[in-house]
Design a protein around this motif. Structure first.
Motif, PDB file in Angstrom:
ATOM      1  N   CYS A   1      94.276  67.160 -73.467  1.00 43.74           N
ATOM      2  CA  CYS A   1      93.232  66.785 -72.499  1.00 43.74           C
ATOM      3  C   CYS A   1      91.812  67.095 -72.947  1.00 43.74           C
ATOM      4  O   CYS A   1      90.853  66.695 -72.282  1.00 43.74           O
ATOM      5  N   ASP A   2      91.675  67.813 -74.067  1.00 48.75           N
ATOM      6  CA  ASP A   2      90.327  68.323 -74.351  1.00 48.75           C
ATOM      7  C   ASP A   2      89.313  67.272 -74.801  1.00 48.75           C
ATOM      8  O   ASP A   2      88.144  67.582 -75.014  1.00 48.75           O
ATOM      9  N   ILE A   3      89.750  66.024 -74.903  1.00 50.17           N
ATOM     10  CA  ILE A   3      88.780  64.972 -75.249  1.00 50.17           C
ATOM     11  C   ILE A   3      88.090  64.395 -74.017  1.00 50.17           C
ATOM     12  O   ILE A   3      87.056  63.731 -74.135  1.00 50.17           O
ATOM     13  N   GLU A   4      88.624  64.659 -72.850  1.00 48.72           N
ATOM     14  CA  GLU A   4      88.019  64.062 -71.642  1.00 48.72           C
ATOM     15  C   GLU A   4      86.953  65.035 -71.119  1.00 48.72           C
ATOM     16  O   GLU A   4      87.187  65.811 -70.196  1.00 48.72           O
ATOM     17  N   VAL A   5      85.775  64.965 -71.722  1.00 52.46           N
ATOM     18  CA  VAL A   5      84.717  65.963 -71.498  1.00 52.46           C
ATOM     19  C   VAL A   5      83.579  65.401 -70.633  1.00 52.46           C
ATOM     20  O   VAL A   5      83.368  64.180 -70.577  1.00 52.46           O
ATOM     21  N   PRO A   6      82.845  66.311 -69.972  1.00 50.25           N
ATOM     22  CA  PRO A   6      81.711  65.887 -69.132  1.00 50.25           C
ATOM     23  C   PRO A   6      80.661  65.077 -69.888  1.00 50.25           C
ATOM     24  O   PRO A   6      80.048  64.161 -69.323  1.00 50.25           O
ATOM     25  N   GLU A   7      80.489  65.409 -71.184  1.00 47.19           N
ATOM     26  CA  GLU A   7      79.467  64.714 -71.975  1.00 47.19           C
ATOM     27  C   GLU A   7      79.753  63.214 -72.110  1.00 47.19           C
ATOM     28  O   GLU A   7      78.858  62.437 -72.463  1.00 47.19           O
ATOM     29  N   ARG A   8      80.969  62.812 -71.835  1.00 52.09           N
ATOM     30  CA  ARG A   8      81.269  61.376 -71.871  1.00 52.09           C
ATOM     31  C   ARG A   8      80.320  60.626 -70.946  1.00 52.09           C
ATOM     32  O   ARG A   8      79.829  59.549 -71.270  1.00 52.09           O
ATOM     33  N   LEU A   9      80.093  61.204 -69.789  1.00 50.78           N
ATOM     34  CA  LEU A   9      79.232  60.542 -68.809  1.00 50.78           C
ATOM     35  C   LEU A   9      77.760  60.694 -69.166  1.00 50.78           C
ATOM     36  O   LEU A   9      77.009  59.721 -69.201  1.00 50.78           O
ATOM     37  N   SER A  10      77.359  61.926 -69.449  1.00 51.78           N
ATOM     38  CA  SER A  10      75.926  62.168 -69.690  1.00 51.78           C
ATOM     39  C   SER A  10      75.454  61.452 -70.952  1.00 51.78           C
ATOM     40  O   SER A  10      74.333  60.936 -70.995  1.00 51.78           O
TER      41      SER A  10
ATOM     42  N   LYS B   1      99.034  75.201 -63.008  1.00 52.98           N
ATOM     43  CA  LYS B   1     100.393  74.885 -62.559  1.00 52.98           C
ATOM     44  C   LYS B   1     100.471  73.465 -62.001  1.00 52.98           C
ATOM     45  O   LYS B   1     101.378  72.696 -62.361  1.00 52.98           O
ATOM     46  N   VAL B   2      99.507  73.129 -61.139  1.00 55.68           N
ATOM     47  CA  VAL B   2      99.497  71.765 -60.591  1.00 55.68           C
ATOM     48  C   VAL B   2      99.349  70.740 -61.727  1.00 55.68           C
ATOM     49  O   VAL B   2     100.065  69.740 -61.776  1.00 55.68           O
ATOM     50  N   SER B   3      98.450  71.041 -62.634  1.00 61.94           N
ATOM     51  CA  SER B   3      98.210  70.114 -63.755  1.00 61.94           C
ATOM     52  C   SER B   3      99.490  69.885 -64.557  1.00 61.94           C
ATOM     53  O   SER B   3      99.793  68.752 -64.963  1.00 61.94           O
ATOM     54  N   ALA B   4     100.231  70.956 -64.793  1.00 65.37           N
ATOM     55  CA  ALA B   4     101.453  70.863 -65.592  1.00 65.37           C
ATOM     56  C   ALA B   4     102.507  69.986 -64.922  1.00 65.37           C
ATOM     57  O   ALA B   4     103.429  69.496 -65.578  1.00 65.37           O
ATOM     58  N   GLY B   5     102.351  69.756 -63.615  1.00 65.40           N
ATOM     59  CA  GLY B   5     103.300  68.888 -62.901  1.00 65.40           C
ATOM     60  C   GLY B   5     103.096  67.407 -63.211  1.00 65.40           C
ATOM     61  O   GLY B   5     103.901  66.569 -62.801  1.00 65.40           O
ATOM     62  N   TYR B   6     102.022  67.092 -63.919  1.00 61.41           N
ATOM     63  CA  TYR B   6     101.756  65.694 -64.269  1.00 61.41           C
ATOM     64  C   TYR B   6     101.641  65.535 -65.769  1.00 61.41           C
ATOM     65  O   TYR B   6     101.504  66.515 -66.498  1.00 61.41           O
ATOM     66  N   ASP B   7     101.646  64.266 -66.235  1.00 57.38           N
ATOM     67  CA  ASP B   7     101.547  63.986 -67.661  1.00 57.38           C
ATOM     68  C   ASP B   7     100.080  63.809 -68.057  1.00 57.38           C
ATOM     69  O   ASP B   7      99.421  62.879 -67.596  1.00 57.38           O
ATOM     70  N   ALA B   8      99.591  64.699 -68.925  1.00 61.95           N
ATOM     71  CA  ALA B   8      98.245  64.582 -69.505  1.00 61.95           C
ATOM     72  C   ALA B   8      97.129  64.561 -68.454  1.00 61.95           C
ATOM     73  O   ALA B   8      96.319  63.630 -68.394  1.00 61.95           O
ATOM     74  N   VAL B   9      97.105  65.588 -67.618  1.00 54.43           N
ATOM     75  CA  VAL B   9      96.082  65.690 -66.575  1.00 54.43           C
ATOM     76  C   VAL B   9      95.625  67.141 -66.461  1.00 54.43           C
ATOM     77  O   VAL B   9      96.410  68.057 -66.679  1.00 54.43           O
ATOM     78  N   TYR B  10      94.356  67.355 -66.146  1.00 52.50           N
ATOM     79  CA  TYR B  10      93.908  68.690 -65.758  1.00 52.50           C
ATOM     80  C   TYR B  10      93.141  68.638 -64.438  1.00 52.50           C
ATOM     81  O   TYR B  10      92.519  67.620 -64.116  1.00 52.50           O
ATOM     82  N   PHE B  11      93.227  69.727 -63.676  1.00 52.22           N
ATOM     83  CA  PHE B  11      92.450  69.846 -62.438  1.00 52.22           C
ATOM     84  C   PHE B  11      91.452  70.993 -62.561  1.00 52.22           C
ATOM     85  O   PHE B  11      91.701  71.997 -63.227  1.00 52.22           O
ATOM     86  N   HIS B  12      90.329  70.822 -61.891  1.00 44.37           N
ATOM     87  CA  HIS B  12      89.235  71.798 -61.832  1.00 44.37           C
ATOM     88  C   HIS B  12      88.898  71.898 -60.337  1.00 44.37           C
ATOM     89  O   HIS B  12      89.188  70.975 -59.577  1.00 44.37           O
ATOM     90  N   PRO B  13      88.274  72.992 -59.908  1.00 47.92           N
ATOM     91  CA  PRO B  13      87.932  73.070 -58.475  1.00 47.92           C
ATOM     92  C   PRO B  13      87.085  71.887 -57.978  1.00 47.92           C
ATOM     93  O   PRO B  13      87.149  71.543 -56.794  1.00 47.92           O
ATOM     94  N   THR B  14      86.301  71.259 -58.861  1.00 50.53           N
ATOM     95  CA  THR B  14      85.496  70.113 -58.398  1.00 50.53           C
ATOM     96  C   THR B  14      86.188  68.768 -58.634  1.00 50.53           C
ATOM     97  O   THR B  14      85.606  67.713 -58.363  1.00 50.53           O
ATOM     98  N   THR B  15      87.412  68.795 -59.136  1.00 46.95           N
ATOM     99  CA  THR B  15      88.087  67.528 -59.459  1.00 46.95           C
ATOM    100  C   THR B  15      88.205  66.613 -58.242  1.00 46.95           C
ATOM    101  O   THR B  15      87.923  65.410 -58.321  1.00 46.95           O
ATOM    102  N   TYR B  16      88.603  67.210 -57.119  1.00 56.09           N
ATOM    103  CA  TYR B  16      88.778  66.390 -55.908  1.00 56.09           C
ATOM    104  C   TYR B  16      87.465  65.710 -55.530  1.00 56.09           C
ATOM    105  O   TYR B  16      87.425  64.501 -55.289  1.00 56.09           O
ATOM    106  N   ARG B  17      86.381  66.485 -55.509  1.00 56.67           N
ATOM    107  CA  ARG B  17      85.056  65.939 -55.189  1.00 56.67           C
ATOM    108  C   ARG B  17      84.665  64.819 -56.179  1.00 56.67           C
ATOM    109  O   ARG B  17      84.220  63.749 -55.783  1.00 56.67           O
ATOM    110  N   CYS B  18      84.846  65.071 -57.467  1.00 54.93           N
ATOM    111  CA  CYS B  18      84.485  64.060 -58.470  1.00 54.93           C
ATOM    112  C   CYS B  18      85.339  62.802 -58.353  1.00 54.93           C
ATOM    113  O   CYS B  18      84.836  61.676 -58.464  1.00 54.93           O
ATOM    114  N   ALA B  19      86.619  63.010 -58.112  1.00 59.29           N
ATOM    115  CA  ALA B  19      87.509  61.850 -57.997  1.00 59.29           C
ATOM    116  C   ALA B  19      87.135  61.004 -56.779  1.00 59.29           C
ATOM    117  O   ALA B  19      87.213  59.769 -56.828  1.00 59.29           O
ATOM    118  N   LYS B  20      86.730  61.670 -55.695  1.00 61.16           N
ATOM    119  CA  LYS B  20      86.268  60.918 -54.522  1.00 61.16           C
ATOM    120  C   LYS B  20      84.978  60.161 -54.841  1.00 61.16           C
ATOM    121  O   LYS B  20      84.788  59.021 -54.407  1.00 61.16           O
TER     122      LYS B  20
END
Ligand code: X5A
Ligand code: ZN
Length: 682
Positions: free
Chosen positions: A25-34, A87-106
């Motif tokens: 997952c380490d390629i999906e970085v914030p700098e992609r957007l900026s 733990k939640v992230s490990a329940g899916y294939d190639a995903v990570y969650f951060h405390p702001t993930t929900y806000r960003c995804a919305k």
């Protein structure tokens, strides 16, 4: 007529990031957007767009695609500590969650819907949403492949409901298969989903059986899923172009969408560590430009993947520039799709033959992915202009030095393609005084009466008996042409009583000014007066009358039987004219509309619009004075308008399709983009 391009961006979507070590997952970085936004600012593109704010997608909008259970799960991550998030992230294939993930995804969902609203309400013609996290892998009950909510799938459902749309096209040019979108609309004929993806005979992630070419949709949705599996890495501009010309575009124009959504992932571009493909940034200009001719220009591009920051951001810029209506950069590299790509293309066409009228006369049976020959080897044989700078092998995997290598390549490459050309005046015209009121005020009307240079060009031709009036219109035509060649304007049109003679004079003038390659497209029955020596001109003649002339590489006639009921011309446009034109790579295009033209204004408009992809959009349209009714339509296209609808689709006449097929077979060694099957390899 809607105008302008929306840009939706909110820096807050950069807060979603990986908190622990994870090499997947380490390629999906914030700098992609900026970095995308920075690059857009660098090219002064942000200020040219209409800024549209993002918002949060609502629960009910998210639940257009996702289950309430899943939504609650994502909501729950907001208050979690790192350990729980892992733990939640490990329940899916190639995903990570951060405390702001929900806000960003919305925000990613809401930004996409804001874009759809801007375009559907007519506030803008088209636009782009720069969002994170991406969406196309996420599914009803699952996050997947960096994706949390399926932004584009939600947008399609939302647009259908809110604007009562019957047909939406989703083009997923990300290098991964957007299986989340495919699952959502698998049995839905109202959504045409197209995806190409690195597949490598199912070895590449997500390694699904249903990513192959024979997954075409189910039930009522059969035929409305188009998958092009790429079985080799290192594919580039010509392979992507061939996929559009021979697969997507014929089907998309037959489908006739009311809205186009792009799952715009740029991991299919050069230097990307995931895709390992070789398409350069300007390729995305051309892909975008093709799609702008559908749905009256209503197009929404939504960011998905893309992990080489420089490649990603340059490609985003090229996409947005094209949406803004800038002239298209030339497509680099030799136009020769590789064997493996052609094989995939042939397989898809065969798989879809039962569902699409445009493939009715296709006579192929699917191959069994036979090719073992590497396209990298093929490209190494060719004298590709990129090759000295960089080969696909050199790009290789995305380790640090390779990333820098691609950076350096792009630095030079982007300088060499014109990214800033945008003359204040787009279009110049030479028309009769009495017709000037038919032109929009922005059109420039140069006068060429006293220019010696033009007179010497003209004096080489038999113009002695010509009336004063006709002579002055010739000179005005040359004044327009001159402005195009000198890049003071992008394109132009001229009305002429003798278009055949005018075109010959125009071509002579081009030669004098050292224009290397001129593409001339004649529509109608005319005598060809153009000198054809030395390959500096490629002449394509679309005529109703059977001509005596024998076709040669640089002089090709299409005898097109007119049948107003069933004649749509797409098979000629996508199956022959564009592949030949893109293979030729002209420096200037002249379109001549003469007497007895049997295509009608819509088809000529589309043809001219598509030809703007060639020659850095430099086009001179020469129109016979008896054909003035289509002058306004052509002016509309040249000044940046979009093409009208075509009405109900009917397939081309069998004899026309047959004629195109024969021409294709005859010329596919010379014009290699015509090749769309594996059997006629070089
Ligand atoms: C949006 C996107 C890629 C996931 C790759 C996982 N996802 N190996 O590009
Ligand atoms: Zn991707």
């Amino acid at each position: 007529m809607a105008a302008g391009t929306a840009l939706v961006y909110d820096g807050e979507m950069s807060s979603h990031k990986l908190l622990w070590e994870d090499p997947v997952c380490d390629i999906e970085v914030p700098e992609r957007l900026s970095s995308c936004y920075d690059r857009l600012q660098h090219y002064n593109l942000v200020e040219r767009c209409i800024s549209v704010s993002a918002r949060e997608g609502t629960d009910s909008e998210i639940m257009l695609i996702h289950s309430m259970d899943y939504l609650e799960t994502v909501k729950g991550t907001e208050k979690m500590e790192e350990e729980e998030l892992q733990k939640v992230s490990a329940g899916y294939d190639a995903v990570y969650f951060h405390p702001t993930t929900y806000r960003c995804a919305k925000l990613a969902v809401g930004a996409t819907l804001q874009l759809v609203d801007a375009v559907m309400s007519g506030k803008t013609r088209n636009g782009m949403a720069l969002v994170r996290p991406p969406g196309h892998h996420s599914q009803r009950n699952a996050a997947n492949g960096f994706c949390i909510f399926n932004n584009v799938a939600i947008a399609a459902k939302y647009a259908q409901r809110k604007y009562n749309l019957q047909r939406i096209l989703i083009v997923d040019w990300d290098v991964h298969h957007g299986q989340g979108i495919q699952y959502t609309f698998d049995d839905d004929p109202s959504i045409l989903y197209f995806s190409w993806h690195r597949f490598e005979h199912q070895k590449f992630w997500p390694s699904l059986r249903e990513s192959n070419y024979d997954a075409v949709g189910q039930g009522k949705g059969r035929g409305f899923t188009i998958n092009i599996p790429w079985n080799q890495v290192g594919l580039g501009n010509s392979d992507y172009l061939a996929a559009f010309l021979h697969v997507l575009l014929p089907m998309a124009f037959e489908f006739d969408p009311e809205l186009v959504l792009i799952s715009a992932g740029y991991d299919s571009g050069i230097g990307d560590p995931e895709g390992q493909m070789n398409a350069t940034p300007e390729c995305f200009s051309h892909l975008t430009h093709f799609l702008m001719n559908l749905a009256k220009g209503k197009l929404c591009a939504v960011l998905e993947g893309g992990y080489h920051l420089r490649s990603l951001s340059e490609s985003v810029c090229m996409t947005l520039k094209t949406l803004l209506g800038d002239p298209l950069p030339p497509l680099s590299g030799e136009m020769m799709p590789c064997l493996s790509a052609r094989e995939s293309i042939q397989n898809v066409r065969a798989a879809h033959k039962p569902y699409w009228k445009c493939l009715t006369y296709e006579d192929v049976t699917p191959l069994q992915d036979l090719s073992t020959r590497s396209c990298q080897a093929e490209e190494a044989e060719s004298t590709q202009s990129n090759a000295e700078l960089l080969t696909p092998q050199e790009v290789g995997k995305g380790n640090i030095s390779e990333v820098i290598k691609t950076d350096r390549f792009l630095e030079m490459h982007m300088k060499s393609i014109i990214v800033s050309l945008k003359p204040p005046i787009k279009t110049a015209a030479a028309v009769d005084e009495s017709d000037t009121h038919l032109l929009p005020p922005a059109v420039h009307i140069p006068k060429g009466l006293d220019v010696k240079e033009f007179k010497t060009t003209i004096s080489a031709f038999d113009v002695k008996l010509m009336k004063e009036e006709a002579l002055s219109s010739l000179l005005n035509m040359l004044a327009v042409l001159n402005k195009i060649i000198k890049k003071e304007v992008i394109n132009g049109l001229a009305v002429s009583s003798t278009p055949s003679l005018s075109s010959a004079i125009a071509a002579a003038h081009c030669r004098k000014l050292k224009v290397q390659k001129i593409l001339c497209v004649f529509v109608g029955d005319m005598d060809m007066k153009i000198e054809l020596e030395d390959g500096k001109v490629l002449l394509i003649n679309i005529c109703a009358k059977q001509s005596e002339q024998v076709n040669t590489k640089h002089n090709i006639s299409l005898n097109w039987k007119e049948d107003p009921e069933t004649n749509n011309f797409f098979s000629a446009t996508f199956g022959f004219i564009l592949p030949v034109a893109y293979s030729y790579q002209p420096n200037l295009t002249i379109v001549i509309v003469g007497p007895n033209q049997n295509l009608g204004k819509n088809r000529i408009s589309l043809l001219i619009s598509l030809l703007q992809g060639l020659a850095q959009s430099q086009i001179l349209a020469l129109i016979q004075d008896t054909e003035e009714k289509i002058m306004q339509d052509i002016t509309n296209i040249l000044t940046g308008g979009f093409i009208p609808n075509f009405g109900t689709y009917a397939p081309d006449l069998k004899e026309n399709v047959q004629m195109i097929k024969e021409l294709r077979e005859q010329f596919q060694q010379e014009w290699k983009l015509l090749q769309c099957s594996a059997k006629n390899s070089k």
